[in-house]
Design a protein around this motif. Structure first.
Motif, PDB file in Angstrom:
ATOM      1  N   ARG A  41       0.846  -1.196   0.000  1.00  0.00           N
ATOM      2  CA  ARG A  41       0.000   0.000   0.000  1.00  0.00           C
ATOM      3  C   ARG A  41       0.880   1.243   0.000  1.00  0.00           C
ATOM      4  NH1 ARG A  41      -4.875  -1.295   4.196  1.00  0.00           N
ATOM      5  NH2 ARG A  41      -6.181  -2.326   2.672  1.00  0.00           N
ATOM      6  N   LEU A  42       0.428   2.253  -0.731  1.00  0.00           N
ATOM      7  CA  LEU A  42       1.125   3.531  -0.727  1.00  0.00           C
ATOM      8  C   LEU A  42       0.989   4.180   0.648  1.00  0.00           C
ATOM      9  CD1 LEU A  42       2.668   5.622  -2.364  1.00  0.00           C
ATOM     10  CD2 LEU A  42       0.481   6.606  -3.038  1.00  0.00           C
ATOM     11  N   ASN A  43      -0.224   4.155   1.193  1.00  0.00           N
ATOM     12  CA  ASN A  43      -0.492   4.683   2.533  1.00  0.00           C
ATOM     13  C   ASN A  43      -0.862   3.519   3.443  1.00  0.00           C
ATOM     14  OD1 ASN A  43      -0.217   7.417   1.694  1.00  0.00           O
ATOM     15  ND2 ASN A  43      -2.252   7.278   0.779  1.00  0.00           N
ATOM     16  N   PRO A  44      -0.026   3.165   4.394  1.00  0.00           N
ATOM     17  CA  PRO A  44      -0.308   2.007   5.238  1.00  0.00           C
ATOM     18  C   PRO A  44      -1.365   2.291   6.302  1.00  0.00           C
ATOM     19  CG  PRO A  44       1.745   3.013   5.907  1.00  0.00           C
ATOM     20  CD  PRO A  44       1.268   3.764   4.701  1.00  0.00           C
ATOM     21  N   HIS A 114      -0.920 -11.574  -4.337  1.00  0.00           N
ATOM     22  CA  HIS A 114      -0.179 -10.323  -4.166  1.00  0.00           C
ATOM     23  C   HIS A 114      -1.066  -9.172  -4.626  1.00  0.00           C
ATOM     24  CE1 HIS A 114       4.068  -8.408  -4.300  1.00  0.00           C
ATOM     25  NE2 HIS A 114       3.172  -7.575  -3.861  1.00  0.00           N
ATOM     26  N   VAL A 115      -1.330  -8.244  -3.697  1.00  0.00           N
ATOM     27  CA  VAL A 115      -2.210  -7.093  -3.987  1.00  0.00           C
ATOM     28  C   VAL A 115      -1.385  -5.825  -3.847  1.00  0.00           C
ATOM     29  CG1 VAL A 115      -4.268  -5.842  -3.257  1.00  0.00           C
ATOM     30  CG2 VAL A 115      -4.223  -8.334  -3.104  1.00  0.00           C
ATOM     31  N   ARG A 116      -1.517  -4.944  -4.827  1.00  0.00           N
ATOM     32  CA  ARG A 116      -0.846  -3.650  -4.795  1.00  0.00           C
ATOM     33  C   ARG A 116      -1.900  -2.544  -4.861  1.00  0.00           C
ATOM     34  NH1 ARG A 116       2.481  -6.896  -8.094  1.00  0.00           N
ATOM     35  NH2 ARG A 116       4.599  -7.025  -7.325  1.00  0.00           N
ATOM     36  N   LEU A 117      -1.946  -1.697  -3.839  1.00  0.00           N
ATOM     37  CA  LEU A 117      -2.905  -0.590  -3.771  1.00  0.00           C
ATOM     38  C   LEU A 117      -2.127   0.720  -3.724  1.00  0.00           C
ATOM     39  CD1 LEU A 117      -5.308  -2.099  -1.090  1.00  0.00           C
ATOM     40  CD2 LEU A 117      -5.609  -2.101  -3.560  1.00  0.00           C
ATOM     41  N   PHE A 118      -2.091   1.413  -4.852  1.00  0.00           N
ATOM     42  CA  PHE A 118      -1.332   2.668  -4.959  1.00  0.00           C
ATOM     43  C   PHE A 118      -2.234   3.806  -5.403  1.00  0.00           C
ATOM     44  CE2 PHE A 118       2.035  -0.559  -5.787  1.00  0.00           C
ATOM     45  CZ  PHE A 118       2.757  -0.331  -4.626  1.00  0.00           C
ATOM     46  N   ASP A 119      -3.362   3.984  -4.733  1.00  0.00           N
ATOM     47  CA  ASP A 119      -4.245   5.108  -5.083  1.00  0.00           C
ATOM     48  C   ASP A 119      -4.311   6.123  -3.980  1.00  0.00           C
ATOM     49  OD1 ASP A 119      -5.448   3.219  -3.479  1.00  0.00           O
ATOM     50  OD2 ASP A 119      -7.420   3.464  -4.364  1.00  0.00           O
TER      51      ASP A 119
END
Length: 119
Positions: A41-44, A114-119
């Motif tokens: 995550r971009l923001n944890p 694997h999940v990528r959340l970069f919003d």
């Protein structure tokens, strides 16, 4: 098939992962399983429980190969033993098997979401 003796001078393993097996000797079989979840995550910020293993990827049946060909094999063991001076392994991965000896069957499974959340 005649059993053979495995002679190994030295073994060095640097790392082993989840559900990995390092076995010295003979066995009937192995069935290691490993489930993993990776979240970037971009923001944890975590506001609610993730419930990570409810995803269908962990419950979906894995297709097994269907073998239609007949295989003929002729094998001749010229020596009653297998000799190795040394083995160096950097890493044994998830649900992997490293064995010095004989086994009848190995059925391994490793599932990683694997999940990528970069919003």
């Amino acid at each position: 098939m005649k059993p053979r003796i495995s002679k190994v001078g030295a073994v060095k393993v640097n790392a082993m992962r989840e559900a990995a097996i390092f076995h010295i000797g003979d066995s009937v079989g192995y069935n290691p399983r490993s489930n993993g979840f990776a979240l970037d995550r971009l923001n944890p910020t975590f506001t609610e429980p993730e419930n990570i293993f409810s995803n269908s990827i962990y419950r979906m049946p894995i297709p097994k190969p269907y073998i239609t060909e007949n295989v003929l094999m002729n094998k001749q063991d010229l020596s009653p033993s297998i000799r190795v001076g040394g083995i160096r392994i950097i890493a044994i991965g998830n649900a992997s098997v490293f064995q010095i000896g004989s086994t009848k069957y190995i059925d391994t499974e490793s599932r990683i979401k694997h999940v990528r959340l970069f919003d």
